[in-house]
Design a protein around this motif. Structure first.
Motif, PDB file in Angstrom:
ATOM      1  N   ASP A   1     -11.804  -5.708  -0.579  1.00  0.00           N
ATOM      2  CA  ASP A   1     -10.878  -4.640  -0.843  1.00  0.00           C
ATOM      3  C   ASP A   1     -11.629  -3.461  -0.663  1.00  0.00           C
ATOM      4  O   ASP A   1     -12.462  -2.943  -1.483  1.00  0.00           O
ATOM      5  CB  ASP A   1     -10.343  -5.136  -2.217  1.00  0.00           C
TER       6      ASP A   1
ATOM      7  N   GLU B   1     -12.163  -0.618  -3.491  1.00  0.00           N
ATOM      8  CA  GLU B   1     -12.731  -1.116  -4.867  1.00  0.00           C
ATOM      9  C   GLU B   1     -13.983  -0.228  -5.028  1.00  0.00           C
ATOM     10  O   GLU B   1     -14.462   0.637  -4.116  1.00  0.00           O
ATOM     11  CB  GLU B   1     -13.359  -2.391  -4.791  1.00  0.00           C
TER      12      GLU B   1
ATOM     13  N   TYR C   1       0.898  -1.252   0.055  1.00  0.00           N
ATOM     14  CA  TYR C   1       0.036   0.001  -0.102  1.00  0.00           C
ATOM     15  C   TYR C   1       0.831   1.356   0.135  1.00  0.00           C
ATOM     16  O   TYR C   1       1.571   1.429   0.668  1.00  0.00           O
ATOM     17  CB  TYR C   1      -0.966   0.039   1.147  1.00  0.00           C
TER      18      TYR C   1
ATOM     19  N   LYS D   1      -3.451  -2.777  -1.949  1.00  0.00           N
ATOM     20  CA  LYS D   1      -4.916  -3.232  -1.146  1.00  0.00           C
ATOM     21  C   LYS D   1      -4.925  -3.139   0.077  1.00  0.00           C
ATOM     22  O   LYS D   1      -3.738  -3.387   0.903  1.00  0.00           O
ATOM     23  CB  LYS D   1      -4.772  -4.664  -2.047  1.00  0.00           C
TER      24      LYS D   1
END
Length: 260
Positions: free
Chosen positions: A81, A84, A19, A74
């Motif tokens: 997730d 999204e 991330y 993610k």
């Protein structure tokens, strides 16, 4: 169609994979990877400006509110997730609550502060609402102190009481995860002790991630500790291991006061 988050979060395990977070052209978080177990207290520590609070706010997408904020990688909570496009962010923030550094009660009654979230999410029945308010205040260990003045202004409470009220307000949404950004930094030692005791009790029901500058606090309440430095997660282990036998020299330098 937006995903209904609370129907998909089968557990509160948080998995972060590669991330990265950017504020404009500035990279605030760098390839963070971490697995946070449910029903544990995870402390985030590190020098000022190292990315702790930025990371915390990623976990319920509070950073979406900042202009120029971008991310990749993610963050998976349960099987979802959370970045999204079909994720309902309002429902995410119901499931992943947050308590900030300074108490921020609404300028309305104690009762209405706690009733705010369930009302927002559709609870209209008076007896059900009363039960949620009372149960949340009890969970936050403040009910006995305010039960005779529930319709008085929340601003009449002391700082420590206001912070416990804010915790009760977050709990009223029935979250699976509670994020806490230095929740005791503005409080006296007695209020701090009460909130630490509360946090330890709450982990039986929910997962807690807490940013703290107080390393003694981390040793008192955290099962695991994550150490951030210049936007990187440099070490993550049991709290005992971090504070007794750190693997990273930067961790050792920080916890021994050589910088920070």
């Amino acid at each position: 169609m937006k995903t209904i988050i609370n129907n998909l979060l089968e557990n509160s395990i948080i998995e972060v994979r590669n991330y990265n977070l950017y504020y404009g052209n500035s990279r605030a978080l760098k390839d963070v990877n971490i697995l946070i177990n449910e029903h544990e207290i995870t402390a985030l520590i590190g020098p000022s400006g190292c990315g702790k609070s930025s990371f915390l706010r990623c976990l319920n997408r509070m950073n979406d509110l900042i202009n120029g904020c971008k991310n990749n990688g993610k963050i998976i909570i349960g099987n979802v997730d959370i970045y999204e496009k079909n994720v309902d962010v309002n429902m995410l923030r119901k499931e992943v609550g947050i308590v900030f550094q300074k108490p921020n009660p609404f300028p309305i009654s104690i009762y209405e502060n706690v009733a705010f979230a369930p009302r927002t999410f559709g609870v209209k029945n008076k007896s059900e609402l009363n039960k949620i308010v009372i149960d949340s205040l009890k969970k936050a260990s403040i009910y006995d102190e305010v039960k005779d003045r529930l319709f008085s202004s929340a601003l009449s409470l002391s700082g420590g009481q206001q912070q416990r009220l804010c915790i009760a307000r977050a709990l009223a949404a029935n979250p699976k995860i509670l994020l806490m950004d230095e929740p005791t930094s503005a409080l006296d030692p007695i209020s701090t002790a009460k909130i630490e005791e509360l946090i330890l009790a709450l982990k039986k029901e929910i997962t807690i991630v807490i940013v703290t500058h107080n390393m003694q606090q981390a040793t008192r309440i955290a099962d695991k500790t994550a150490v951030f430095f210049l936007g990187e997660l440099i070490e993550f282990d049991t709290t005992e291991k971090i504070f007794t036998y750190p693997s990273n020299v930067k961790t050792e330098n920080y916890i021994t006061g050589k910088f920070g």
